[in-house]
Design an enzyme around this catalytic site. Structure first.
Site, short mmCIF file in Angstrom:
data_model
loop_
_atom_site.label_atom_id
_atom_site.label_comp_id
_atom_site.label_asym_id
_atom_site.label_seq_id
_atom_site.Cartn_x
_atom_site.Cartn_y
_atom_site.Cartn_z
N ASP A 296 -7.06 2.69 6.96
CA ASP A 296 -6.87 2.64 5.51
C ASP A 296 -6.29 1.31 5.07
O ASP A 296 -6.68 0.74 4.06
CB ASP A 296 -5.94 3.78 5.06
CG ASP A 296 -6.71 5.09 4.94
OD1 ASP A 296 -7.95 5.05 4.99
OD2 ASP A 296 -6.04 6.14 4.82
N ASP B 101 -0.68 -1.20 5.96
CA ASP B 101 -0.49 -0.61 7.28
C ASP B 101 -1.50 -1.14 8.28
O ASP B 101 -2.58 -1.58 7.91
CB ASP B 101 -0.68 0.92 7.19
CG ASP B 101 0.50 1.59 6.51
OD1 ASP B 101 1.57 0.96 6.46
OD2 ASP B 101 0.33 2.73 6.04
N ASP C 281 -3.59 0.28 10.07
CA ASP C 281 -4.56 1.33 10.41
C ASP C 281 -5.83 1.15 9.58
O ASP C 281 -5.96 0.17 8.85
CB ASP C 281 -3.95 2.72 10.19
CG ASP C 281 -3.54 2.93 8.74
OD1 ASP C 281 -3.87 2.09 7.88
OD2 ASP C 281 -2.88 3.95 8.45
N GLU D 262 0.84 -1.19 0.00
CA GLU D 262 0.00 0.00 0.00
C GLU D 262 0.88 1.25 0.00
O GLU D 262 1.74 1.41 0.86
CB GLU D 262 -0.87 -0.05 1.26
CG GLU D 262 -1.54 1.22 1.65
CD GLU D 262 -2.11 1.11 3.07
OE1 GLU D 262 -1.86 0.11 3.77
OE2 GLU D 262 -2.79 2.05 3.47
#
Ligand code: TSJ
Length: 676
Positions: free
Chosen positions: A510, A506, A508, A433
């Protein structure tokens, strides 16, 4: 010979539990969190068996404050009479010897379920528990026996009177056996909800009475009750909650000489197929003959119906199996006497007779339904015709795409940093990503066998996109070309260029979103790659902990805490900083190297950093922690994982706004943990 038979039986019945403690993996698959949860399922399955035999209506599971699990049902109670060969109470034999289950069942129980461990028995759970207590309520009495690591610590005894009937089992998993003894409400709920759908009318309640609950479980209330009068029909309704439905779920069942067949189905305006199959309550993730029979029957029945009503004209081609599966949601549940489970994960039903059994039942009942419900019938055929037209349009689009060379023979995308080795079996593709993480990965990788494909931004809404539109998206096109397998009808899995495809995002929101999206894409367009075990999720560390020269990476909060514990430091005494910030340890948080004669204790600073994203790791760190085959941890994606991602995705991205809002509201607290 009678004597031989007697001896053999005796040996089997008397087999002790030592081998279970020696090689737990042989009995429960693994000693990780999956294996741990199998313990619960195994015990609950016994109560489900009792419910399916028609003797039990309530099952309650409690995750107790101290980490134990208890399960109680209101069935007949495990028999307590003395077993002739062993001279021990049946209860004790059931819980202390291997394969003793079912020997006391008589024949009325019909098809045994014993799902989780494919019937290895409750004694295995006992063997792997530091402590177990059994209570049987029967004939007005309470019978009790307790065990430690599978061995009775007392003779079974009567302990008072009761009006109740049923069985109560409480067990505490052994920390010596399991990596981790923390249960996940999420895993337990998923499984028990499914069991409740499959056992119509039974009430399953789950109480979370733990003092400390895992972070992910905090999104759940403490008490759940599952009771579905509608059985698998309610299951279909649940799967379709966020979709635009055609009519109400169609449901039928029939007892055949080969087994019992139950089917529920409903069409939706979605493009996706969602068909789930079970045999004796065990989810057959790899399908099998019952599924084959089902698919053959719906294709045949819908074509016959469409022809007989002139909706499909004489010169028009038949609808294909793919056409009639688009937008179809169905649950197929069969029960049979001797199920054969085959395939890599034992998730495929191997009994060939179930094809004809299911096919015959569905042909008969579905055509009857269509005759009796002409309006729904018309809508269903219209939806299938739409799929057929879309298929032809997609074929035309694909042909033109191919003519223009958009996919085939096209050069590899510029942003792909390919590896030098060309043997797919050796090669890995990291889907990363963002550009900055992609940069670190490119520098940190082993370029011999690791390729990097950075993806930018939100890829595309695959729920609403069709094949032809997907091909037009640059990020997807790059991914498909890199994989080398094509898409749709020109898909050739044998041309896969990498045998390990690793999603690296990641930790998180997103990252979770992109991961969900990629999993959904693979689930819908490349299920073969998931089935084949080619798809993985990278596990970057969450923390870097160092003390002097000692550097550790922690992949979870639990791991972080155990490192600190090992170093004799309490977590509350430390403040965690994000990467880049300086950390000043508080007094007392520092470590003592141990008293040395004449020297002052040497104190090293302890520093914890939290990684917010992959981009914060330098290439060496990324290699060491996440990409080096010697050190890294990767999760292999299962169909179950992908299916869950698909469900989350449908809710988050689907065309209906109301359920999405509901999902986001009810899960708002947990969104930072949004996980598959
Ligand atoms: F096995 C176990 F300990 F794991 C367990 C068994 C756990 C729980 C929660 C429930 C049970 C269980 C077993 N519930 N109900 C039964 N039923 C019997 O074992 C039973 C009762 C009566 C008869 C009979 O023929 O009279 C037969 C059986 C198999």
């Amino acid at each position: 010979m009678a004597t031989n038979k007697y001896t053999a039986e005796q040996i089997q019945v008397l087999e002790g539990l030592e081998p279970v403690r020696k090689r737990p993996g042989m009995y429960i698959g693994s000693t990780d969190t999956r294996g741990l949860h199998h313990l619960v399922y195994e015990i609950v399955d016994n109560a489900i068996d009792e419910a399916m035999a028609g003797h039990c209506t309530e099952i309650s599971i409690t995750l107790e404050a101290d980490g134990a699990v208890s399960v109680e049902d209101n069935g007949r109670g495990i028999p307590v009479d003395v077993h002739p060969t062993t001279k021990r109470p049946a209860l004790e034999v059931v819980l202390t010897t291997l394969h003793a289950g079912g020997k006391f069942g008589g024949d009325d129980s019909g098809y045994k379920v014993s799902g989780g461990l494919h019937g290895v028995g409750s004694s295995v759970v006992n063997a792997l528990s530091i402590h177990m207590r059994a209570e049987v309520y029967r004939d007005g009495n309470v019978y009790v026996q307790e065990y430690k690591r599978g061995k009775p610590t007392m003779d079974m005894k009567k302990e008072g009177k009761t009006q109740k009937h049923g069985t109560f089992i409480r067990f505490m998993p052994d920390e010596e056996i399991f990596d981790d003894v923390i249960f996940s409400m999420d895993m337990i709920l998923t499984r028990l909800r499914q069991q409740a759908y499959l056992t119509r009318g039974v009430t399953i309640s789950i109480m979370d009475a733990r003092k400390q609950r895992p972070e992910l479980d905090l999104v759940h209330p403490r008490l759940y009750r599952f009771h579905f009068e509608g059985g698998i029909s309610a299951y279909v309704a649940h799967l379709n909650e966020s979709k635009e439905r055609i009519g109400t779920p169609i449901w039928f069942e029939k007892d055949t000489s080969d087994g019992f067949v139950e089917v529920a189905l409903q069409y939706t305006q979605s493009f996706q197929e969602h068909v789930v199959s079970f045999a004796n309550n065990i989810h057959t993730a790899e399908g099998g003959h019952h599924l084959t029979g089902f698919k053959a029957a719906i294709t045949r029945t819908i074509n016959a119906y469409a022809r007989s009503y002139g909706i499909l004209k004489e010169k028009e081609e038949n609808l294909t199996a793919d056409d009639v599966r688009e937008g179809l949601t169905a649950v197929i549940a069969v029960r049979l006497r001797e199920p054969q489970f085959e395939g890599q994960t034992k998730g495929k039903l191997g009994n060939a007779e179930m094809k004809t059994a299911v096919e015959t039942v569905v042909n008969e009942k579905l055509s009857q339904y269509l005759e009796e419900h002409p309006s729904e019938g018309k809508d269903i055929v219209a939806k299938c015709l739409l799929a057929a037209r879309a298929r032809m349009a997609a074929r035309a689009a694909r042909d033109s795409v191919i003519r223009k060379g958009a996919l085939e023979g096209m050069t590899l995308p510029g942003k792909l940093a390919d590896c030098s080795n060309k043997d797919p079996a050796q090669c890995e593709l990291y889907i990363v990503e963002g550009d900055s993480a992609g940069g670190s990965a490119k520098q940190g990788r082993n370029r011999e066998f690791q390729a990097i494909l950075p993806l930018r931004g939100k890829i595309l809404n695959v729920e609403q996109a069709r094949l032809d539109k997907m091909l037009a998206n640059n990020e997807i096109k790059a991914l498909i070309i890199a994989l080398g397998v094509g898409i749709g009808e020109v898909k050739e899995i044998a041309k896969l260029r990498y045998h390990r495809i690793v999603i690296m995002t990641d930790a998180d929101v997103d990252g979770a979103h992109i991961r969900t999206l990629l999993l959904t894409l693979f689930f819908r367009y490349y299920p073969e790659l998931i089935d084949g075990g080619y798809l993985y999720i990278a596990q970057p560390p969450l923390y870097k902990i160092h003390r002097g020269k000692d550097i550790r990476y922690a992949f979870s909060d639990t791991e972080k805490e155990s490192t600190l514990k090992e170093w004799g430091i309490k977590a509350e005494e430390l403040e965690v900083t994000d990467v880049g910030d300086e950390q000043a340890p508080e007094e007392g948080a520092a470590d003592e190297e141990g008293p040395k004669k004449g020297a002052k204790p040497k104190v090293a600073r302890v520093n914890i950093q939290r990684y917010k994203g992959l981009g914060e790791m330098n290439p060496e760190q990324l290699w060491d922690t996440t990409m080096d085959p010697e050190n890294r941890i990767m999760l292999k994606v299962t169909m179950d994982d992908a299916e869950k991602a698909d469900a989350v995705f449908t809710t988050l991205m689907g065309s209906e706004v109301a359920p999405r809002r509901k999902f986001i509201q009810t899960h708002a607290k947990g969104v930072k943990n949004l996980d598959i």
